[in-house]
Design an enzyme around this catalytic site. Sequence first.
Site, PDB file in Angstrom:
ATOM      1  N   ARG A  13     -38.991  -9.347  -6.382  1.00  0.00           N
ATOM      2  CA  ARG A  13     -39.776  -9.925  -5.288  1.00  0.00           C
ATOM      3  C   ARG A  13     -40.816 -10.885  -5.848  1.00  0.00           C
ATOM      4  O   ARG A  13     -40.697 -12.100  -5.722  1.00  0.00           O
ATOM      5  CB  ARG A  13     -40.428  -8.823  -4.447  1.00  0.00           C
ATOM      6  CG  ARG A  13     -40.889  -9.302  -3.059  1.00  0.00           C
ATOM      7  CD  ARG A  13     -42.208 -10.052  -3.074  1.00  0.00           C
ATOM      8  NE  ARG A  13     -43.316  -9.197  -3.486  1.00  0.00           N
ATOM      9  CZ  ARG A  13     -44.545  -9.654  -3.702  1.00  0.00           C
ATOM     10  NH1 ARG A  13     -44.827 -10.936  -3.553  1.00  0.00           N
ATOM     11  NH2 ARG A  13     -45.501  -8.828  -4.109  1.00  0.00           N
ATOM     12  N   ASP A  14     -41.832 -10.359  -6.493  1.00  0.00           N
ATOM     13  CA  ASP A  14     -42.907 -11.181  -7.029  1.00  0.00           C
ATOM     14  C   ASP A  14     -42.396 -12.141  -8.099  1.00  0.00           C
ATOM     15  O   ASP A  14     -42.857 -13.276  -8.213  1.00  0.00           O
ATOM     16  CB  ASP A  14     -43.993 -10.261  -7.612  1.00  0.00           C
ATOM     17  CG  ASP A  14     -45.346 -10.926  -7.695  1.00  0.00           C
ATOM     18  OD1 ASP A  14     -45.418 -12.161  -7.610  1.00  0.00           O
ATOM     19  OD2 ASP A  14     -46.352 -10.215  -7.860  1.00  0.00           O
ATOM     20  N   HIS A 206     -52.130  -9.590 -13.245  1.00  0.00           N
ATOM     21  CA  HIS A 206     -51.459 -10.722 -13.874  1.00  0.00           C
ATOM     22  C   HIS A 206     -52.104 -10.956 -15.243  1.00  0.00           C
ATOM     23  O   HIS A 206     -53.248 -10.574 -15.465  1.00  0.00           O
ATOM     24  CB  HIS A 206     -51.578 -11.968 -13.002  1.00  0.00           C
ATOM     25  CG  HIS A 206     -50.715 -11.916 -11.780  1.00  0.00           C
ATOM     26  ND1 HIS A 206     -49.944 -12.968 -11.365  1.00  0.00           N
ATOM     27  CD2 HIS A 206     -50.497 -10.933 -10.874  1.00  0.00           C
ATOM     28  CE1 HIS A 206     -49.285 -12.640 -10.263  1.00  0.00           C
ATOM     29  NE2 HIS A 206     -49.613 -11.405  -9.946  1.00  0.00           N
ATOM     30  N   CYS A 237     -48.382 -15.995  -8.311  1.00  0.00           N
ATOM     31  CA  CYS A 237     -48.605 -16.351  -6.910  1.00  0.00           C
ATOM     32  C   CYS A 237     -48.339 -17.835  -6.679  1.00  0.00           C
ATOM     33  O   CYS A 237     -48.945 -18.689  -7.335  1.00  0.00           O
ATOM     34  CB  CYS A 237     -50.045 -16.022  -6.515  1.00  0.00           C
ATOM     35  SG  CYS A 237     -50.474 -16.519  -4.834  1.00  0.00           S
TER      36      CYS A 237
END
Length: 306
Positions: A13-14, A206, A237
């Site tokens: 996903r990310d 992160h 992001c």
Amino acid sequence: MKEKIAINEVVTRDGFQSEKEFVATADKIKLINELSQCGYSVIEVTSFTSPKAIPMLRDAEEVMSAIKREPHVTYSALIPNLRGAQRAIDCQVGLFNLVMSVSESHNRANLRMSCDESFATLSEVIALAHHHNIRVNISLSTSFGCPIEGAISEQTVTRWIQRFAQLKVWGISLCDTTGMAYPSLVTTLSQRTQELFSGITTLHFHNTRGMGLANVLAGIQAGIRSFDASLGGLGGCPYAPGATGNITTEELVHMLDLMGYDTGMNLDKLLNAAQQLTDLMGRILPSQLLKAGPITQLHQPPTQPH
């Protein structure tokens, strides 16, 4: 007995959401099936966001319906709204991950809503999830700082923790969206969250500024026992300039295993999956462990020239 720490995988996903080239559905399914054998607590499979917003995850239903599910793994997905929630319910998603920023500016840039508008939307999703006996995790983005506004006050973060705690969510994740967290801040917010919230607190870091694993250690010292990570360190992001990938799953597991914690993870299988991910992406990934190998991997002495 070793103390247990839960590892939650977010790569499909990310990791995939901001890729330029679409990762084939069959490759996603294959990777998730392999990750299911590695010992994870949670695998965040995909996002039920609009395909126009996140085209790389436009195959959410196909992937979620085709993966082979293991009984010891919870398969989660990012849920943006009621429409996405209904799609996820139809695909038997086991855990809803709902996201909003605690930064007003970042939330508007990312979700095109005010924080209060996001809270109203997510409250409806939480009610629907509860109706279907589905657990809900709230991911509070920019908890450790915003690339637009800068530092976020502890009062702002705790206000949102309290509001979601009142809705009886299962878990709350404090997310370091752009790598602005540092150990002392992690300690403070981790302790405060656990004082206010009786459910599962997860930290999502992160490694943008190289403090990812240091922040994990600060979280552990503060009592946190659940962490997100991404295979190979893939991710970042798409609405945060300069934000590099999540902390690397295999590096996190390697460190925690050496320190005597029980992650339940199989490092050899993880490294094999990370190598396959490297081949799939066609480029070198941020994982240092994949390059150097674990410290138990010994080598022959170099040949001396005659």
